[in-house]
Write a protein that holds these residues in place. Structure first.
Motif, PDB file in Angstrom:
ATOM      1  N   ALA A 144      12.186  -8.335   1.847  1.00 16.42           N
ATOM      2  CA  ALA A 144      11.265  -8.912   0.853  1.00 16.42           C
ATOM      3  C   ALA A 144      10.586  -7.823   0.033  1.00 16.42           C
ATOM      4  O   ALA A 144       9.999  -8.114  -1.009  1.00 16.42           O
ATOM      5  N   GLY A 145      10.687  -6.580   0.464  1.00 13.17           N
ATOM      6  CA  GLY A 145      10.076  -5.466  -0.259  1.00 13.17           C
ATOM      7  C   GLY A 145      10.892  -4.967  -1.440  1.00 13.17           C
ATOM      8  O   GLY A 145      10.479  -4.034  -2.130  1.00 13.17           O
ATOM      9  N   ARG A 146      12.042  -5.574  -1.687  1.00 14.84           N
ATOM     10  CA  ARG A 146      12.918  -5.138  -2.779  1.00 14.84           C
ATOM     11  C   ARG A 146      12.176  -5.050  -4.116  1.00 14.84           C
ATOM     12  O   ARG A 146      12.282  -4.064  -4.823  1.00 14.84           O
ATOM     13  N   ASP A 147      11.423  -6.083  -4.441  1.00 18.66           N
ATOM     14  CA  ASP A 147      10.707  -6.089  -5.720  1.00 18.66           C
ATOM     15  C   ASP A 147       9.654  -4.993  -5.798  1.00 18.66           C
ATOM     16  O   ASP A 147       9.400  -4.452  -6.873  1.00 18.66           O
ATOM     17  N   LEU A 148       9.039  -4.656  -4.680  1.00 19.58           N
ATOM     18  CA  LEU A 148       8.046  -3.568  -4.667  1.00 19.58           C
ATOM     19  C   LEU A 148       8.697  -2.230  -4.999  1.00 19.58           C
ATOM     20  O   LEU A 148       8.153  -1.442  -5.776  1.00 19.58           O
ATOM     21  N   PHE A 149       9.870  -1.986  -4.412  1.00 24.70           N
ATOM     22  CA  PHE A 149      10.549  -0.728  -4.705  1.00 24.70           C
ATOM     23  C   PHE A 149      11.048  -0.704  -6.144  1.00 24.70           C
ATOM     24  O   PHE A 149      10.977   0.334  -6.816  1.00 24.70           O
ATOM     25  N   LYS A 150      11.535  -1.824  -6.620  1.00 28.10           N
ATOM     26  CA  LYS A 150      11.977  -1.891  -8.012  1.00 28.10           C
ATOM     27  C   LYS A 150      10.813  -1.603  -8.957  1.00 28.10           C
ATOM     28  O   LYS A 150      10.964  -0.865  -9.927  1.00 28.10           O
ATOM     29  N   GLU A 151       9.655  -2.153  -8.669  1.00 31.43           N
ATOM     30  CA  GLU A 151       8.468  -1.907  -9.490  1.00 31.43           C
ATOM     31  C   GLU A 151       8.046  -0.436  -9.410  1.00 31.43           C
ATOM     32  O   GLU A 151       7.659   0.164 -10.411  1.00 31.43           O
ATOM     33  N   PHE A 152       8.141   0.143  -8.228  1.00 29.51           N
ATOM     34  CA  PHE A 152       7.809   1.551  -8.022  1.00 29.51           C
ATOM     35  C   PHE A 152       8.686   2.453  -8.893  1.00 29.51           C
ATOM     36  O   PHE A 152       8.192   3.326  -9.604  1.00 29.51           O
ATOM     37  N   THR A 153       9.993   2.231  -8.858  1.00 30.26           N
ATOM     38  CA  THR A 153      10.894   3.072  -9.653  1.00 30.26           C
ATOM     39  C   THR A 153      10.746   2.782 -11.143  1.00 30.26           C
ATOM     40  O   THR A 153      10.708   3.701 -11.958  1.00 30.26           O
ATOM     41  N   CYS A 154      10.636   1.520 -11.494  1.00 31.46           N
ATOM     42  CA  CYS A 154      10.514   1.151 -12.904  1.00 31.46           C
ATOM     43  C   CYS A 154       9.228   1.719 -13.506  1.00 31.46           C
ATOM     44  O   CYS A 154       9.217   2.196 -14.640  1.00 31.46           O
ATOM     45  N   SER A 155       8.162   1.701 -12.742  1.00 28.27           N
ATOM     46  CA  SER A 155       6.889   2.236 -13.212  1.00 28.27           C
ATOM     47  C   SER A 155       6.986   3.736 -13.494  1.00 28.27           C
ATOM     48  O   SER A 155       6.500   4.217 -14.524  1.00 28.27           O
TER      49      SER A 155
ATOM     50  N   SER B  36       0.833  -1.218   0.000  1.00 28.65           N
ATOM     51  CA  SER B  36       0.000   0.000   0.000  1.00 28.65           C
ATOM     52  C   SER B  36       0.857   1.253   0.000  1.00 28.65           C
ATOM     53  O   SER B  36       0.472   2.266  -0.586  1.00 28.65           O
ATOM     54  N   ILE B  37       2.026   1.200   0.620  1.00 29.37           N
ATOM     55  CA  ILE B  37       2.919   2.361   0.610  1.00 29.37           C
ATOM     56  C   ILE B  37       3.309   2.701  -0.823  1.00 29.37           C
ATOM     57  O   ILE B  37       3.181   3.837  -1.264  1.00 29.37           O
ATOM     58  N   PHE B  38       3.789   1.703  -1.551  1.00 27.24           N
ATOM     59  CA  PHE B  38       4.275   1.983  -2.899  1.00 27.24           C
ATOM     60  C   PHE B  38       3.164   2.154  -3.918  1.00 27.24           C
ATOM     61  O   PHE B  38       3.371   2.772  -4.959  1.00 27.24           O
ATOM     62  N   LEU B  39       1.967   1.643  -3.637  1.00 20.12           N
ATOM     63  CA  LEU B  39       0.833   1.918  -4.526  1.00 20.12           C
ATOM     64  C   LEU B  39       0.370   3.368  -4.398  1.00 20.12           C
ATOM     65  O   LEU B  39      -0.108   3.958  -5.364  1.00 20.12           O
ATOM     66  N   ASN B  40       0.535   3.940  -3.218  1.00 20.46           N
ATOM     67  CA  ASN B  40       0.062   5.304  -2.962  1.00 20.46           C
ATOM     68  C   ASN B  40       1.168   6.354  -2.979  1.00 20.46           C
ATOM     69  O   ASN B  40       0.879   7.549  -2.962  1.00 20.46           O
ATOM     70  N   GLU B  41       2.405   5.931  -2.985  1.00 27.50           N
ATOM     71  CA  GLU B  41       3.540   6.850  -2.933  1.00 27.50           C
ATOM     72  C   GLU B  41       3.723   7.563  -4.269  1.00 27.50           C
ATOM     73  O   GLU B  41       3.545   6.982  -5.334  1.00 27.50           O
TER      74      GLU B  41
ATOM     75  N   TYR C 212      14.759  11.621  -4.122  1.00 26.15           N
ATOM     76  CA  TYR C 212      13.782  10.878  -3.329  1.00 26.15           C
ATOM     77  C   TYR C 212      14.482   9.779  -2.524  1.00 26.15           C
ATOM     78  O   TYR C 212      14.223   9.596  -1.338  1.00 26.15           O
ATOM     79  N   ILE C 213      15.370   9.050  -3.186  1.00 29.26           N
ATOM     80  CA  ILE C 213      16.098   7.972  -2.516  1.00 29.26           C
ATOM     81  C   ILE C 213      16.973   8.529  -1.401  1.00 29.26           C
ATOM     82  O   ILE C 213      16.982   7.989  -0.281  1.00 29.26           O
ATOM     83  N   GLU C 214      17.702   9.617  -1.674  1.00 21.72           N
ATOM     84  CA  GLU C 214      18.544  10.217  -0.641  1.00 21.72           C
ATOM     85  C   GLU C 214      17.721  10.696   0.553  1.00 21.72           C
ATOM     86  O   GLU C 214      18.119  10.499   1.701  1.00 21.72           O
ATOM     87  N   ASN C 215      16.584  11.311   0.277  1.00 19.42           N
ATOM     88  CA  ASN C 215      15.736  11.832   1.352  1.00 19.42           C
ATOM     89  C   ASN C 215      15.106  10.724   2.185  1.00 19.42           C
ATOM     90  O   ASN C 215      14.655  10.976   3.303  1.00 19.42           O
TER      91      ASN C 215
END
Length: 131
Positions: free
Chosen positions: A44-55, A3-8, A29-32
């Protein structure tokens, strides 16, 4: 985490007019959020962040290709393919930067990426026009 990365949202990302701006904003954003992002990438959230940035990278690539292809040389499927291709490479560069401990100065990363992808939209459109 989902939900964090869907709404971020990365503030200003939709207004970017160049990949250099997109990369700069994502690195900022990453530095902050360095502690949070580092923990996410080591979990385990690695793929979620990768999808967030890739999207974010994909949608900006597609938007910029559409803006520059004024004569509709490329089909939508070709634009999507190219956008995904470059988004994956740029996303890998961002994740590698974090994985290395963000040792390289953010401006250095932006400079190197900019050198690699400068004029890639125009060059891609031109190649599809000749194909």
């Amino acid at each position: 985490l989902t939900s964090i990365f869907l709404n971020e949202r990365v503030e200003g990302l939709e207004q970017c007019t160049s990949i250099k701006e997109v990369i700069s904003l994502l690195l900022e954003y990453i530095e902050n959020n360095a502690g949070f992002i580092t923990n996410i990438l080591n979990s385990a959230g690695r793929d979620l962040f990768k999808e967030f940035t890739c999207s974010g990278l994909y949608s900006n690539n597609l938007k910029m290709l559409n803006r520059r292809d004024v004569h509709n040389v490329m089909s939508l499927d070709d634009k999507k393919f190219v956008s995904k291709f470059y988004a994956a490479g740029l996303e890998y560069s961002l994740i590698s930067w974090v994985d290395s401990g963000m040792k390289e100065n953010k401006d250095g990363v932006v400079r190197r990426v900019s050198i690699l992808i400068e004029d890639y939209f125009e060059n891609t459109i031109s190649r599809f026009e000749k194909a």
